[in-house]
Structures are given as C-alpha cells and as structure tokens.
Design an enzyme around this catalytic site. Structure first.
Site, PDB file in Angstrom:
ATOM      1  N   HIS A 145      -6.589  35.685 -11.737  1.00  0.00           N
ATOM      2  CA  HIS A 145      -6.210  34.295 -12.019  1.00  0.00           C
ATOM      3  C   HIS A 145      -7.052  33.332 -11.171  1.00  0.00           C
ATOM      4  CE1 HIS A 145      -3.098  31.158 -13.046  1.00  0.00           C
ATOM      5  NE2 HIS A 145      -3.657  30.604 -11.982  1.00  0.00           N
ATOM      6  N   GLU A 146      -7.124  33.581  -9.869  1.00  0.00           N
ATOM      7  CA  GLU A 146      -7.844  32.663  -8.993  1.00  0.00           C
ATOM      8  C   GLU A 146      -9.352  32.716  -9.242  1.00  0.00           C
ATOM      9  OE1 GLU A 146      -6.322  30.468  -7.374  1.00  0.00           O
ATOM     10  OE2 GLU A 146      -4.311  31.297  -7.633  1.00  0.00           O
ATOM     11  N   LYS A 196       0.401   0.106   7.441  1.00  0.00           N
ATOM     12  CA  LYS A 196       0.887  -1.271   7.293  1.00  0.00           C
ATOM     13  C   LYS A 196       1.614  -1.727   8.556  1.00  0.00           C
ATOM     14  CE  LYS A 196       3.162  -0.137   3.561  1.00  0.00           C
ATOM     15  NZ  LYS A 196       2.665   1.245   3.377  1.00  0.00           N
ATOM     16  N   THR A 197       2.491  -0.903   9.084  1.00  0.00           N
ATOM     17  CA  THR A 197       3.205  -1.267  10.307  1.00  0.00           C
ATOM     18  C   THR A 197       2.259  -1.377  11.487  1.00  0.00           C
ATOM     19  OG1 THR A 197       5.173  -0.125   9.463  1.00  0.00           O
ATOM     20  CG2 THR A 197       5.113  -0.614  11.812  1.00  0.00           C
ATOM     21  N   THR A 251      -0.485   4.388   5.130  1.00  0.00           N
ATOM     22  CA  THR A 251      -1.806   3.765   5.191  1.00  0.00           C
ATOM     23  C   THR A 251      -1.967   2.824   6.381  1.00  0.00           C
ATOM     24  OG1 THR A 251      -0.996   2.120   3.599  1.00  0.00           O
ATOM     25  CG2 THR A 251      -2.293   3.957   2.734  1.00  0.00           C
ATOM     26  N   GLY A 308       0.820  -1.204   0.000  1.00  0.00           N
ATOM     27  CA  GLY A 308       0.000   0.000   0.000  1.00  0.00           C
ATOM     28  C   GLY A 308       0.849   1.246   0.000  1.00  0.00           C
TER      29      GLY A 308
END
Length: 611
Positions: free
Chosen positions: A426-427, A209-210, A207, A203
């Site tokens: 621009h925004e 895993k450990t 996320t 993954g």
C-alpha cells in the site's frame, strides 16, 4: 495611581473602625433599655399579684414561661400595666399561709445575653469589615461581581517586543501605527487623521495574534489589559455588561493603555442567529454594552482596543462596521521565509548543531503556524535529549516533524505477516505513483511502522515550495497518488482492505471541490455548487443558507465526482501494473528495512517510466 497609605494611617483607620463597632454595640444595648423603660410596665411582687387576683382587680393577663403580664384596676377605676415573675404554686401557697410577702426573680445569664445580642452584632460587623477590605483590595466576591477580570500587565511585566514576533511582517507594519500613536498622539494626528477605534486581529489558531498584541504593549510601554471574551459572560444577568463598563473605565484611568480581548467570538457572536434564542439573553446584553462603549470610545483618550478571533464569520455585523472594529489585520500562516524567521526566534534558547540548516527545517514544515514551529523546536530538543546528544541535529528535527504530522511510533503494535505485506505494498504504491507523476511533491520517507491512532504505515512527501494555486492536472495527480495504495492492494492481492478509508475520503473531497467549488467539469459549467459558503479562513460558514439546487443538479454533481475518482483510480492502477515487478521488489525491501528514506528510494524511482 495614588500612593499607598502609610503604616500610621492604616493603624489609625483600624482604630477608627474598632471604635465605630464598639459605639454601635453600646448604642444597640442602650436603645433596648430605653425602649423597655418607655413602655412603662410596673414590676410588682408575686404576692401582690395574688392579692389583686383575689380582689378581682386583674382584668387582663398574658402568661409566659417565667413571667405574668397584664392590667390592674385600682379603686378609682384607672388601669395600669404590670409584670411579675412567676413562683412555684405550692411554695406560693405555703408562703401565703405564713403571711410572708414574696416575689420571684429571673436569674440574669450574662452568656445568654452576649450570645443573644452582642455576638450576632459583632459577627455581622466582622463580616462587613472583611468584605469591605476585600473589595478595597479588588478580590473577587459578591460585592464586586461586576468588576472586570482583566489581567493588567505593566511595562515590566510584558517584556515582549516586535523583535520576539516573526513571520508576520505585514501585520507588524500595521500595528506600528498604533505604537506611534501611543508614544506621540500629537504627531500622529497632525494632519487630522485618527487611529482606528478598534483593531481586529484575524487568523488561524496559533499564528501569534495574542503575542502581537502584547508586543504592541511592550513597544509602547503602556499598561496592557488582557481578557478573554468568555470571561464577560456569567450566569447572572447584567454582570457581563457591568464588566465591560468597568474594563473601559479602568483603561481610561490608566491611559495611555491597551485593551486586548482574546477570542472575541465568544462575546461578539451574531445576534438572532438561532430561532430558539430570545433577544434579551446575557450574551446579547454584554455585546450591546460593548457596542455602546465602542460608540463612545475616543481614540484621542489614549486607549487602544485590540481583539483577536479565528472565527470572524460568526461575529455580529455591528461590530465590524466602520467606527468600531474598522481595521482588520490578517495574521496568516507564515510562508517559507516567515517560518525561517520564526525558527530563528525559537531556536535562540536551543543548542543547535552546526550542521542544522534552518532553511531545510522550514522546507519540511509547510502549513505550520508559529505555535506549531515552537512545538517542533521543543520536540526536537526532547528527541536529542532522549538520545543523550550534546546538540540538536537535523535528524532530530526530522523525527519531530514526523511525530507532529504522523503521530508517535507504535512499536508495540504488532501486525501479522499478511497485514505487514499489505501495508508495505500500500505505502509503496503511494510512493511509486507520486514519483512517476509530474508536479507531485518528492517522497521523503516511507515506513511500515505504525504511528498515531490508526496509521499502520505512512508515506511522507516534502513540498519543494509553498503553493497557493493548483491546476486541474495537479489535483488529478494528487487524487491518483491518494488512490495508489488501494490500487496496489487490488493489483497484488486481488482484494481490498480497510486501510484506504482515509485516502478515499481525501480523494472524494478533492473531486467534490473540483466539481462543486472550482467549476472544473465541462458538463456542469463554470458554476459554484458549494453546499456551504466558505469563510475567510477556509472553513464552513455556520449561518449562511445553502444555495438552492434541484435534484437533477445534485445527481449530476455526484456522477461527476464519481467519474473523477474512478479516472484517478484507473490511472494509478495502470501505472502500477506497468511497474508491477518494481512494486513487489520495493515492497520486499520496505518489509526488510521497515523504513526507507529519500536516498534509499532514489535508485528505485530512477527505474520508473515518467508520465
């Protein structure tokens, strides 16, 4: 595990070692004296040596600083070794004239003797003693370089269960089988089935895993051996393989137990991928030893092997075949429901206000991993602390999301008036086109306050729901929104700036994927021309060769990409031209207030003509 030695036993062992060293020193000194006596050298007075010289009975002489050594010949012709201590020649001559029998003597220096014999032996013995003691304690040193560096957590140290893991229900269901096997192997294997020899957690980073691996150990209440793949590899050849052997031996001795190898790609990278590397380097030897251990690995012994990686595409195929890591568990980014569960776990220790809606926070964080959400909760708590609040409220979470996504506000970065006007138009160009195009994510906030490293302003869109598929029309709309800022600058100021560099890059990447990866252009057909093969986690594969294609095809791809980008730019320009007055008005409002939120943008967007 054997019981620790009693104090009386430890004292007795120390006395035995001291006695051993004393006997060894006495033995060395005694051996030195025995050797001297065995040589059979006769010590004579110096005057006798002088008489023998005058009588021509000395046939061989070796002269040192303090002594004279040689051979004497008696009247019968027999030879014998002698040694005598040298005397000052002038004094010897006077004594000889007076008829005095004389000899020399070398003063014995006890300190010199100790320094020359006893002290080196004692020092060597002490060093050996401390090395053996350190090795018995398991301390690092040259005597145990091949020892595993795995950190061992017992049941009381782990303190992590499946209740502390959220958002990865499928992975938890897969790993519950491991817990059931460790708790009751006979019941789990009653039908002849066996647990997979190795379980690989795959993954993206962050996320969990450990955390999942530690939760398995906590649920099963067994020792947990945790080590990183990079800790096996050293500069000394053979140490990595020795550590692999030692790790499995320790785990078998404490069975049932769990071995967890984090970042397996550091150890299990595919062999022979580089033509410059030989076939006998340290990493390959370590990997070969791991493969051997997996082949001789019996799950019935009560040892479970877990590993984690976020780069499964570079692992050696021999690791992934059936019988080794024959089960792969995907630990992916959580969906909206999973993010809510993860937030509930991390907010247990945070004082949250009653008005905070966890589902709204989860909606603000699409694509966040468990680690990102933990960081979000911490950032929100810090924001509330800085403003002196008693609880963390919803605006604190919004500020934390902006901090993570866009970066820290740079209020001390002062722009001149022309730059501020350019950024504002621009925004607002991004915002107006996003509001006018169907299927675009709603605009949450627009600001001209610089953030992060290079962002002079930002527009934040909040997704309504998690999306896993996108149509061609949605991708074209997304490109139009990205290019709307550049189109607004061109429309209002009749010139372009460097502020749209990142937008151009993203739009070009989308167009290239539409042409070369998704086959969304009629001229090139439903064919994939992706330059690099994608991996299971969405990144480029570093080793697989690129597909062959001609120059004509490459040119057609470039032409198609440019056509898609130009169409999206023309579409954004036309939309903004129809609403030029609204663009100017909204940009002036943004310059005045610096930040516009969703409630302030709604009246402006209501005046748009939807496409």
């Amino acid at each position: 595990m054997p019981p620790p030695p009693s104090p009386d036993e430890s004292t007795r062992k120390k006395r035995q070692r001291l006695l051993f060293f004393a006997v060894a020193i006495a033995g060395v000194l005694l051996l030195h004296n025995v050797i001297d006596a065995a040589v059979g050298v006769k010590r004579i007075p110096y005057s006798e040596f002088a008489d023998a010289v005058r009588d021509h009975r000395v046939v061989d002489v070796v002269i040192t600083t303090n002594e004279v050594e040689g051979e004497l010949v008696d009247k019968e012709g027999a030879r014998s070794r002698f040694v005598t201590t040298r005397v000052d020649p002038a004094l010897a001559e006077e004594l000889e004239k007076a008829g005095v029998r004389f000899s020399g003597r070398v003063e014995s220096d006890l300190v010199t003797t100790l320094l020359g014999w006893v002290v080196p032996i004692a020092l060597f013995g002490a060093v050996w003693f401390f090395l053996m003691r350190a090795q018995a304690r398991g301390a690092p040193g040259f005597m145990n370089l091949g020892k595993s560096r795995a950190r061992i957590y017992v049941e009381s140290d782990t303190k992590v269960t499946f209740g502390d893991v959220a958002g990865v229900d499928e992975a938890i269901d897969e790993l519950k089988e491991v817990v059931a096997f460790l708790k009751d192997p006979a019941k789990s294997g009653r039908l002849g089935g066996r647990l997979p020899r190795g379980i690989l957690l795959v993954g993206p980073p962050g996320t969990g895993k450990t955390l999942l691996a530690r939760a398995v150990a906590g649920e099963a209440s067994v020792p947990f051996f945790s080590i990183s793949g990079s800790e096996f590899v050293e500069m000394f050849v053979g140490l990595g393989a020795a550590r692999v052997r030692d790790l499995f031996e320790q785990a078998r001795a404490k069975a049932p137990s769990i071995i967890f190898i984090d970042e397996l790609d550091a150890l299990g990278k595919a062999r022979g991928v580089s033509p410059l590397m030989g076939g006998h380097d340290e990493k390959e030897q370590t990997l070969n030893q791991l493969l051997v251990e997996l082949d001789g690995f019996d799950p019935r012994s009560g040892v479970v092997l877990l590993a984690a990686t976020n780069r499964p595409e570079i692992l050696d195929p021999a690791l992934l075949r059936a019988g080794r890591f024959d089960r792969q568990v995907l630990v992916d980014r959580p969906d909206r429901r999973g993010r809510e569960q993860i937030l509930n776990v991390h907010l247990r220790k945070v004082k949250v206000g009653a008005a905070v809606a966890i589902e709204q926070v989860a909606a603000l964080t699409p694509g966040f991993t468990g680690a990102d959400l933990a960081n979000l909760c911490n950032e929100a708590a810090l924001v509330a602390t800085r403003r002196g609040a008693e609880n963390v409220e919803m605006p604190d979470f919004t500020a934390a999301v902006e901090r993570i996504i866009a970066g820290l506000e740079k209020k001390n970065r002062i722009l001149n008036e022309h730059e501020r006007r350019t950024v504002a138009h621009h925004e607002m160009g991004h915002a107006l086109v996003a509001a006018a195009l169907p299927g675009s994510d709603p605009v949450h906030k627009v600001s001209v306050i610089p953030r992060g490293i290079g962002a002079l302003g930002y527009t934040i869109q909040r997704p309504i729901e998690d999306r896993f598929l996108m149509t061609r029309t949605e991708l074209e709309n997304k490109m139009a929104v990205l290019l709307a800022g550049r189109a607004a600058e061109q429309l209002v100021f009749q010139q372009l700036s460097t502020g749209a560099a990142d937008d151009l890059e993203k739009a070009t990447r989308i167009a290239h994927s539409m042409v070369a990866r998704y086959g969304m252009t009629e001229g090139l057909g439903p064919v994939s021309y992706e330059e690099e093969n994608a991996t299971t986690l969405g990144g480029p594969h570093p080793f697989l060769p690129r597909p062959d294609r001609g120059d004509t095809t490459a040119r057609e791809i470039d032409v198609a990409v440019r056509a898609l980008v130009e169409q999206a730019y023309a579409r954004a320009s036309a939309l903004l031209a129809r609403h030029r007055d609204l663009l100017l008005e909204s940009a002036d409002l943004l310059l005045k207030r610096e930040t516009l939120v969703e409630s302030e943008l709604a009246p402006l967007f209501a005046r748009l003509t939807r496409e």
